[in-house]
Design an enzyme around this catalytic site. Structure first.
Site, PDB file in Angstrom:
ATOM      1  N   TYR A 232      21.027  68.481 -78.940  1.00 42.18           N
ATOM      2  CA  TYR A 232      21.720  67.948 -77.753  1.00 42.18           C
ATOM      3  C   TYR A 232      20.693  67.971 -76.569  1.00 42.18           C
ATOM      4  O   TYR A 232      20.348  69.157 -76.559  1.00 42.18           O
ATOM      5  CB  TYR A 232      22.964  68.647 -77.687  1.00 42.18           C
ATOM      6  CG  TYR A 232      23.609  68.164 -76.446  1.00 42.18           C
ATOM      7  CD1 TYR A 232      24.549  66.826 -76.497  1.00 42.18           C
ATOM      8  CD2 TYR A 232      23.956  68.649 -75.381  1.00 42.18           C
ATOM      9  CE1 TYR A 232      25.280  66.371 -75.348  1.00 42.18           C
ATOM     10  CE2 TYR A 232      24.748  68.522 -74.143  1.00 42.18           C
ATOM     11  CZ  TYR A 232      25.421  66.962 -74.116  1.00 42.18           C
ATOM     12  OH  TYR A 232      26.283  66.551 -73.292  1.00 42.18           O
TER      13      TYR A 232
ATOM     14  N   ASP B 110      13.301  71.667 -75.170  1.00 45.82           N
ATOM     15  CA  ASP B 110      14.637  71.892 -74.323  1.00 45.82           C
ATOM     16  C   ASP B 110      15.091  73.298 -74.383  1.00 45.82           C
ATOM     17  O   ASP B 110      15.591  73.534 -75.432  1.00 45.82           O
ATOM     18  CB  ASP B 110      15.555  70.797 -74.725  1.00 45.82           C
ATOM     19  CG  ASP B 110      16.812  70.827 -74.068  1.00 45.82           C
ATOM     20  OD1 ASP B 110      17.115  71.756 -73.273  1.00 45.82           O
ATOM     21  OD2 ASP B 110      17.877  70.037 -74.228  1.00 45.82           O
TER      22      ASP B 110
ATOM     23  N   LYS C  12      21.776  76.131 -67.892  1.00 46.06           N
ATOM     24  CA  LYS C  12      22.733  77.548 -68.044  1.00 46.06           C
ATOM     25  C   LYS C  12      22.345  78.720 -67.479  1.00 46.06           C
ATOM     26  O   LYS C  12      22.700  79.036 -66.168  1.00 46.06           O
ATOM     27  CB  LYS C  12      22.667  77.520 -69.507  1.00 46.06           C
ATOM     28  CG  LYS C  12      23.256  76.297 -70.123  1.00 46.06           C
ATOM     29  CD  LYS C  12      23.913  76.260 -71.631  1.00 46.06           C
ATOM     30  CE  LYS C  12      24.643  75.063 -71.981  1.00 46.06           C
ATOM     31  NZ  LYS C  12      24.160  74.011 -72.762  1.00 46.06           N
TER      32      LYS C  12
HETATM   33  C1  LIG Z   1      23.871  72.446 -72.538  1.00 47.01           C
HETATM   34  C2  LIG Z   1      22.665  71.651 -72.757  1.00 47.01           C
HETATM   35  C3  LIG Z   1      22.123  70.712 -72.150  1.00 47.01           C
HETATM   36  C4  LIG Z   1      22.860  69.895 -71.058  1.00 47.01           C
HETATM   37  O1  LIG Z   1      23.260  70.655 -69.935  1.00 47.01           O
HETATM   38  P1  LIG Z   1      24.237  70.347 -68.995  1.00 47.01           P
HETATM   39  O2  LIG Z   1      24.294  71.292 -67.842  1.00 47.01           O
HETATM   40  O3  LIG Z   1      25.776  70.650 -69.721  1.00 47.01           O
HETATM   41  O4  LIG Z   1      24.226  68.876 -68.280  1.00 47.01           O
HETATM   42  C5  LIG Z   1      20.784  69.854 -72.545  1.00 47.01           C
HETATM   43  N1  LIG Z   1      20.317  70.478 -73.379  1.00 47.01           N
HETATM   44  C6  LIG Z   1      20.684  71.752 -74.308  1.00 47.01           C
HETATM   45  C7  LIG Z   1      19.894  72.156 -75.283  1.00 47.01           C
HETATM   46  C8  LIG Z   1      22.072  72.213 -73.929  1.00 47.01           C
HETATM   47  O5  LIG Z   1      22.617  73.108 -74.681  1.00 47.01           O
END
Ligand SMILES: *Cc1c(COP(=O)(O)O)cnc(C)c1O
Length: 438
Positions: free
Chosen positions: A151, A246, A274
């Site tokens: 994701y 990511d 985060k």
């Molecule tokens: C949470 C998450 C996102 C998206 O971040 P948001 O602040 O919710 O837009 C993207 N990549 C990873 C790996 C994530 O866990």
């Protein structure tokens, strides 16, 4: 004193949720909060301190989500709250440069050395969307490779075989994403190097970027197999593809420098979120200088944000990151505590004749309700999600707040003590039994 909540009264939560559904799609501002994968209605929160959440009905829970990662120091840590309070008096936003943006950039570069230049944004989604735009601008190519069950936020390009809430709701491919966008997104199974190589060959000279979670949190916790990340690095270098890690989840969590430090692999670009905001909305993307200098106004790839580098958000972010930077021993302790949680859960399941797979890396872990080892999305999907739902509700009833879906990781904070691990394990034993009628 017993800290379990055997007779939950959730009247106010239920009422709020009924009301919320009249005004907000599905009653929530982010799908995974809706509890659809586990049954029941979501719990509305009132306050939190350290390891403990208190809901609007006064029930207390030990938190293993921690806002999906950001609250690595537990809730309401004084160092972060003090920094925010000190910043409040100087206005909430200027839309002009501030000193803390420079400090924050320097701090990020120090902690994640592969980042030579960095841009702050407001979410992980924004960071990932921007990173692939820059990679496309830099390479002059259109396609990206991503992995099933990873994701990267809700940007159009990523909602093909997406993980997390998209996966849980059974819509890993979202309506509203155009065929053109879908054509430019190539998806491959995670942990299969040969499949990536084949995808690159089939799209020779057209792939701008390869983006992945170096340790996946969004199909449940899945670790890269030996040599996988190094193999991806080598393939990207050979084919002139921008390798994007990511690290929105793993950054500042698996180590101060994230998964790339833990596994010793250097990506070309990194996305962050985060933990970086200490609970406030912050994201960042950065990487090699020659790539990042493509970003406007240094270069021609446009990306902007009215509230980017917000003074309150940077105050919180700097405070939390500085604390992590200055306390490396905290990662050793997080690892020890999480190992107790993961090993304990595995053992309890085994004693009950359920050889469930428990994956753990550092302070993230997942209990997959399957006896198959989980290395990719196909493996994860063998989980018994009905049994997981019963387990989730049994744990909630005992005051343990888990992620409300099988395909999510759990996040441990420094506020989880050995005593709280014991409470978790006791609840786990009872809940496993209850979920399986044992
Ligand atoms: C949470 C998450 C996102 C998206 O971040 P948001 O602040 O919710 O837009 C993207 N990549 C990873 C790996 C994530 O866990």
């Amino acid at each position: 004193m017993s800290t379990t909540t055997s007779d939950l009264n959730q009247t106010t939560s239920a009422e709020l949720f009924r009301n919320a559904q009249q005004h907000i799609p599905g009653g929530v501002n982010s799908p995974v909060r809706a509890f659809r994968a586990v049954g029941g209605h979501p719990v509305f929160m009132q306050s939190a301190q350290g390891a403990w959440l208190t809901d609007v009905d006064g029930n207390r829970y030990i938190d293993f989500i921690n806002s999906w990662g950001p609250m690595i120091m537990g809730h309401a840590p004084a160092v972060v709250l003090d920094a925010v309070q000190a910043a409040l008096g100087n206005s909430l936003s200027f839309g002009a440069p501030t000193r803390r943006e420079v400090e924050m950039a320097e701090l990020i570069k120090k902690m994640v050395p592969s980042i030579e230049k960095v841009r702050l944004v407001n979410s992980g989604t924004e960071a990932c969307m921007s990173a692939i735009r820059v990679a496309r601008g830099y390479t002059g190519r259109d396609k990206i490779i991503k992995f099933e069950g990873c994701y990267h936020g809700h940007g159009d390009s990523f909602l093909i075989s997406a993980g997390s809430g998209a996966l849980t709701l059974g819509t890993p491919d979202s309506p509203g994403v155009t065929e053109g966008v879908a054509r430019d997104t190539i998806t491959v199974a995670y942990n299969d190097l040969a499949a990536v190589e084949a995808a690159i060959q089939a799209n020779d000279g057209q792939v701008a970027a390869l983006i992945l979670e170096p340790v996946v949190g969004n199909m449940g916790l899945v670790e890269p197999v030996e040599g996988y990340l190094a193999g991806l690095r080598e393939l990207c270098t050979r084919h002139g593809i921008v390798l994007i890690f990511d690290e929105v989840m793993t950054g500042f969590r698996l180590a101060r420098g994230g998964a790339q430090e833990l596994y010793g692999i250097t990506p070309d670009m990194t996305t962050l979120g985060k933990i970086i905001g200490g609970g406030l909305p912050v994201g960042a993307y950065g990487g090699r200088r020659d790539i990042m200098d493509c970003v406007a106004p240094a270069g021609k790839v446009y990306q902007a944000g009215t509230l980017s580098g917000n003074p309150i958000a940077t105050a919180a972010g700097i405070a939390q990151l500085t604390y992590l930077q200055d306390h490396p021993e905290l990662y050793t302790e997080l690892n020890r505590i999480t190992t107790r949680l993961a090993d304990g859960t595995r053992q309890i399941a085994a004693e009950l004749g359920l050889n469930y797979t428990v994956n753990q890396v550092g302070s993230m872990f997942s209990v997959f309700f399957t006896d198959r080892p989980v290395h990719n999305l196909d493996d994860a999907k063998h989980s018994d999600t009905d049994a997981f739902g019963r387990y989730f509700r049994a744990m909630l009833h005992r005051g343990i707040y888990l992620a409300p879906a099988q395909y999510e990781a759990l996040f441990v904070s420094t506020a989880i003590t050995d005593e709280l691990v014991d409470q978790y394990l006791q609840a786990c034993r009872e809940s496993m039994r209850e979920a399986h009628n044992l």
